[in-house]
Design a protein around this motif. Structure first.
Motif, short mmCIF file in Angstrom:
data_model
loop_
_atom_site.label_atom_id
_atom_site.label_comp_id
_atom_site.label_asym_id
_atom_site.label_seq_id
_atom_site.Cartn_x
_atom_site.Cartn_y
_atom_site.Cartn_z
N ALA A 1 21.28 85.92 83.23
CA ALA A 1 21.28 85.50 81.83
C ALA A 1 20.76 84.07 81.75
N ALA B 1 28.36 89.84 79.68
CA ALA B 1 28.53 88.39 79.77
C ALA B 1 29.77 87.97 79.00
N LEU C 1 29.20 86.93 84.53
CA LEU C 1 28.42 88.15 84.35
C LEU C 1 29.02 89.19 85.29
N MET D 1 18.40 88.18 79.00
CA MET D 1 19.18 88.79 80.07
C MET D 1 18.27 89.73 80.84
N TYR E 1 22.42 81.98 84.72
CA TYR E 1 23.68 82.52 85.22
C TYR E 1 23.40 83.80 85.99
#
Length: 119
Positions: free
Chosen positions: A99, A24, A4, A34, A108
Motif C-alpha cells: 500500500a 489495511a 496489512l 494498493m 507499507y
C-alpha cells in the motif's frame, strides 16, 4: 501503526485458481494505491499487479500475469484482492500486499503469504 494482513495463499495444482485478500488497518490517510508483489528465494521482489484507490481504479499488471490475474479493490474496506486463474508452477512465490499513501509516498508491506503451484 499501519498493518496489512494477507490471506488466501496455499497449494494448488497447475491450472487451478486462488484468491488473495489484503486488508489495511490503522492510521492510513490518503491511501493512493494498493497492490501485490511476489518474491522467490534469491530473486528480487517483483510487481504482480497494482490498482489505484481513487475513482476509476486504474490497474497495472506484470506481463507474465496479464490475462490470468485480476486485481480489484474495496475503497471503503481498504482492501485489495487478487484473483489468480490458470496458475503455473512459475507463479510459486511469497506474495506480499503493498500500500502507498500520498503525499508522503509512504510504502507499507504485509507479512507475505505463500502460493505454491504444483505441476
Amino acid at each position: 501503526q499501519v498493518q496489512l494482513v494477507e490471506s488466501g495463499g496455499g497449494l494448488v495444482q497447475a491450472g487451478g485458481s486462488l484468491r488473495l485478500s489484503c486488508v489495511a488497518s490503522g492510521s492510513i490517510f490518503n491511501l493512493n494505491r494498493m497492490g501485490w508483489y511476489r518474491q522467490v528465494p534469491g530473486k528480487e521482489r517483483e510487481l504482480v499487479a497494482t490498482i489505484t484507490m481513487g475513482m476509476g481504479g486504474l490497474s497495472t499488471y506484470a506481463d507474465s500475469v496479464k490475462g490470468r490475474f485480476t486485481i480489484s479493490r474495496d475503497n471503503v474496506k481498504k482492501s485489495v484482492f487478487l484473483q489468480m486463474n490458470s496458475l503455473k508452477p512459475e507463479d510459486t512465490a511469497v506474495y506480499f500486499c503493498h500500500a502507498r499513501t500520498l503525499p508522503s509516498a509512504t510504502n507499507y508491506w504485509g507479512q507475505g503469504t505463500q502460493v505454491t503451484v504444483s505441476s
